[in-house]
Design a protein around this motif. Structure first.
Motif, PDB file in Angstrom:
ATOM      1  N   ALA A  15       0.806  -1.223   0.000  1.00  0.00           N
ATOM      2  CA  ALA A  15       0.000   0.000   0.000  1.00  0.00           C
ATOM      3  C   ALA A  15       0.839   1.274   0.000  1.00  0.00           C
ATOM      4  CB  ALA A  15      -0.975  -0.010   1.169  1.00  0.00           C
ATOM      5  N   PRO A  16       1.930   1.373   0.790  1.00  0.00           N
ATOM      6  CA  PRO A  16       2.708   2.626   0.755  1.00  0.00           C
ATOM      7  C   PRO A  16       3.205   2.967  -0.646  1.00  0.00           C
ATOM      8  CG  PRO A  16       3.304   1.343   2.688  1.00  0.00           C
ATOM      9  CD  PRO A  16       2.424   0.461   1.842  1.00  0.00           C
ATOM     10  N   LYS A  17       3.705   1.973  -1.374  1.00  0.00           N
ATOM     11  CA  LYS A  17       4.194   2.242  -2.733  1.00  0.00           C
ATOM     12  C   LYS A  17       3.061   2.681  -3.642  1.00  0.00           C
ATOM     13  CE  LYS A  17       6.794   0.213  -6.574  1.00  0.00           C
ATOM     14  NZ  LYS A  17       7.635  -0.932  -6.999  1.00  0.00           N
ATOM     15  N   LEU A  18       1.893   2.044  -3.520  1.00  0.00           N
ATOM     16  CA  LEU A  18       0.761   2.414  -4.375  1.00  0.00           C
ATOM     17  C   LEU A  18       0.222   3.785  -4.011  1.00  0.00           C
ATOM     18  CD1 LEU A  18      -0.510   0.687  -6.706  1.00  0.00           C
ATOM     19  CD2 LEU A  18       1.049  -0.559  -5.218  1.00  0.00           C
ATOM     20  N   ARG A  19       0.294   4.162  -2.741  1.00  0.00           N
ATOM     21  CA  ARG A  19      -0.118   5.519  -2.368  1.00  0.00           C
ATOM     22  C   ARG A  19       0.780   6.549  -3.045  1.00  0.00           C
ATOM     23  NH1 ARG A  19      -0.447   3.051   3.025  1.00  0.00           N
ATOM     24  NH2 ARG A  19      -2.652   2.630   3.475  1.00  0.00           N
ATOM     25  N   ARG A  20       2.082   6.269  -3.050  1.00  0.00           N
ATOM     26  CA  ARG A  20       3.009   7.194  -3.703  1.00  0.00           C
ATOM     27  C   ARG A  20       2.767   7.245  -5.209  1.00  0.00           C
ATOM     28  NH1 ARG A  20       6.567   4.577  -0.070  1.00  0.00           N
ATOM     29  NH2 ARG A  20       7.402   3.270  -1.753  1.00  0.00           N
ATOM     30  N   MET A  21       2.511   6.096  -5.809  1.00  0.00           N
ATOM     31  CA  MET A  21       2.309   6.036  -7.257  1.00  0.00           C
ATOM     32  C   MET A  21       1.036   6.754  -7.691  1.00  0.00           C
ATOM     33  SD  MET A  21       3.400   2.140  -8.268  1.00  0.00           S
ATOM     34  CE  MET A  21       2.682   2.391  -9.890  1.00  0.00           C
ATOM     35  N   THR A  22      -0.035   6.580  -6.935  1.00  0.00           N
ATOM     36  CA  THR A  22      -1.338   7.104  -7.348  1.00  0.00           C
ATOM     37  C   THR A  22      -1.657   8.469  -6.749  1.00  0.00           C
ATOM     38  OG1 THR A  22      -2.500   6.034  -5.500  1.00  0.00           O
ATOM     39  CG2 THR A  22      -2.238   4.753  -7.546  1.00  0.00           C
ATOM     40  N   TYR A  26      -7.041   2.249   1.622  1.00  0.00           N
ATOM     41  CA  TYR A  26      -7.460   1.620   2.863  1.00  0.00           C
ATOM     42  C   TYR A  26      -7.294   0.114   2.700  1.00  0.00           C
ATOM     43  CZ  TYR A  26      -9.871   6.144   3.393  1.00  0.00           C
ATOM     44  OH  TYR A  26     -10.167   7.475   3.462  1.00  0.00           O
ATOM     45  N   ASP A  27      -6.832  -0.559   3.752  1.00  0.00           N
ATOM     46  CA  ASP A  27      -6.577  -1.990   3.628  1.00  0.00           C
ATOM     47  C   ASP A  27      -6.928  -2.712   4.914  1.00  0.00           C
ATOM     48  OD1 ASP A  27      -4.423  -1.508   5.370  1.00  0.00           O
ATOM     49  OD2 ASP A  27      -2.995  -1.315   3.727  1.00  0.00           O
ATOM     50  N   HIS A  28      -6.559  -3.997   4.990  1.00  0.00           N
ATOM     51  CA  HIS A  28      -6.891  -4.818   6.145  1.00  0.00           C
ATOM     52  C   HIS A  28      -6.285  -4.233   7.423  1.00  0.00           C
ATOM     53  CE1 HIS A  28      -8.699  -8.645   7.316  1.00  0.00           C
ATOM     54  NE2 HIS A  28      -7.689  -8.853   8.131  1.00  0.00           N
ATOM     55  N   ASP A  29      -5.085  -3.704   7.312  1.00  0.00           N
ATOM     56  CA  ASP A  29      -4.453  -3.110   8.484  1.00  0.00           C
ATOM     57  C   ASP A  29      -5.188  -1.853   8.945  1.00  0.00           C
ATOM     58  OD1 ASP A  29      -2.595  -5.098   8.480  1.00  0.00           O
ATOM     59  OD2 ASP A  29      -0.928  -3.870   7.765  1.00  0.00           O
ATOM     60  N   THR A  30      -5.760  -1.095   8.012  1.00  0.00           N
ATOM     61  CA  THR A  30      -6.546   0.081   8.383  1.00  0.00           C
ATOM     62  C   THR A  30      -7.709  -0.317   9.278  1.00  0.00           C
ATOM     63  OG1 THR A  30      -6.048   0.981   6.179  1.00  0.00           O
ATOM     64  CG2 THR A  30      -7.704   2.129   7.494  1.00  0.00           C
ATOM     65  N   ALA A  31      -8.413  -1.393   8.886  1.00  0.00           N
ATOM     66  CA  ALA A  31      -9.562  -1.861   9.672  1.00  0.00           C
ATOM     67  C   ALA A  31      -9.123  -2.340  11.050  1.00  0.00           C
ATOM     68  CB  ALA A  31     -10.283  -2.979   8.923  1.00  0.00           C
ATOM     69  N   ARG A  32      -7.999  -3.040  11.116  1.00  0.00           N
ATOM     70  CA  ARG A  32      -7.501  -3.519  12.404  1.00  0.00           C
ATOM     71  C   ARG A  32      -7.113  -2.358  13.313  1.00  0.00           C
ATOM     72  NH1 ARG A  32      -3.538  -8.446  10.351  1.00  0.00           N
ATOM     73  NH2 ARG A  32      -5.058 -10.150  10.562  1.00  0.00           N
ATOM     74  N   ARG A  33      -6.393  -1.394  12.761  1.00  0.00           N
ATOM     75  CA  ARG A  33      -5.945  -0.261  13.579  1.00  0.00           C
ATOM     76  C   ARG A  33      -7.125   0.529  14.121  1.00  0.00           C
ATOM     77  NH1 ARG A  33      -1.983   0.374   9.485  1.00  0.00           N
ATOM     78  NH2 ARG A  33      -3.202   2.060   8.573  1.00  0.00           N
TER      79      ARG A  33
END
Length: 243
Positions: free
Chosen positions: A217-224, A229-236
């Motif tokens: 996700a960090p790389k895709l955030r930089r690219m796009t 939002y991902d599975h870790d977002t829901a857990r956190r």
């Protein structure tokens, strides 16, 4: 608890309430081996797990009706072992969210797709929400039905990494044991995101369903330049709420 047709089943007997010091419980897919604890931590919190009997990945994709009770019972075992919140090892476990949440009295976040109604409200009315899943063939209305407004549902566009080595391995019974190159998963993920954006330039954010995707996700955030939002977002979200 509630089965796939909304019928009420007998509620599991569990009285443990949430506290801030206990472990997070993870509902794992079944791989043919006995359930066991995973000696690891998640955001500094110990993790315990239960493998859900019969929960082969293909069974989740096919919506095996026996899994509603199996997931609820496994969640209760986690709470009995001290879990103060419940997560999952597969994003498609969101299908059993209501059954699990009804069976226990600790917070339950079975997958990132639960975030869809919130995320779509983060966006302008004309913006779309891109959802990247492991296998796009199996994302039907029961999984994305959590977006209740039909107009909002029309704003959700879906792509998948079904041609990846990761998906091919998980579809085996038992799953493959050979290491899957991160480079293969990342390549398919990047291709899917690019294809979705090319077809829908108005995508304003992404949700990654698969539990193998947060590392990218960090790389895709930089690219796009877009929120992801991902599975870790829901857990956190759950862990910060109880801490």
């Amino acid at each position: 608890m509630i089965d796939r047709d909304g019928e009420h089943l007998t509620r599991m007997d569990t009285t443990r309430s949430s506290d801030t010091g206990g472990p997070i419980g993870v509902l794992d897919l079944w791989d043919g081996r006995p359930p066991h604890s995973v000696p690891e931590t998640l955001y500094g919190r110990p993790v315990i797990s239960e493998k859900v009997p019969g929960a082969w990945w293909q069974a989740l994709l096919d919506d095996d009706p026996r899994l509603y009770t199996a997931y609820a019972e496994a969640a209760c075992r986690l709470v009995d072992r001290g879990a103060v919140a419940i997560s999952s090892g597969c994003g498609y476990t969101v299908r059993y969210q209501e059954a699990v949440a009804t069976a226990v009295n600790v917070p339950v976040a079975t997958g990132s797709l639960l975030l869809a109604p919130m995320v779509i409200r983060h966006l302008a009315r004309k913006a779309k929400l891109g959802v990247v899943v492991a296998h796009e063939k199996y994302v039907e209305t029961d999984l994305l039905g959590i977006v209740c407004d039909p107009a909002d549902r029309e704003r959700v566009v879906v792509g998948g990494i079904s041609r990846s080595m990761l998906v091919a391995s998980e579809l085996k019974r038992p799953p493959g044991t050979a290491p899957i190159p991160d480079s293969d998963t990342e390549r398919h993920l990047i291709d899917t995101v690019r294809q979705l954006r090319a077809a829908h330039p108005d995508i304003g954010a992404f949700i990654f369903e698969c539990t193998a995707l947060p590392q990218f996700a960090p790389k895709l955030r930089r690219m796009t330049g877009l929120p992801i939002y991902d599975h870790d977002t829901a857990r956190r979200l759950v862990l910060e709420a109880i801490t």
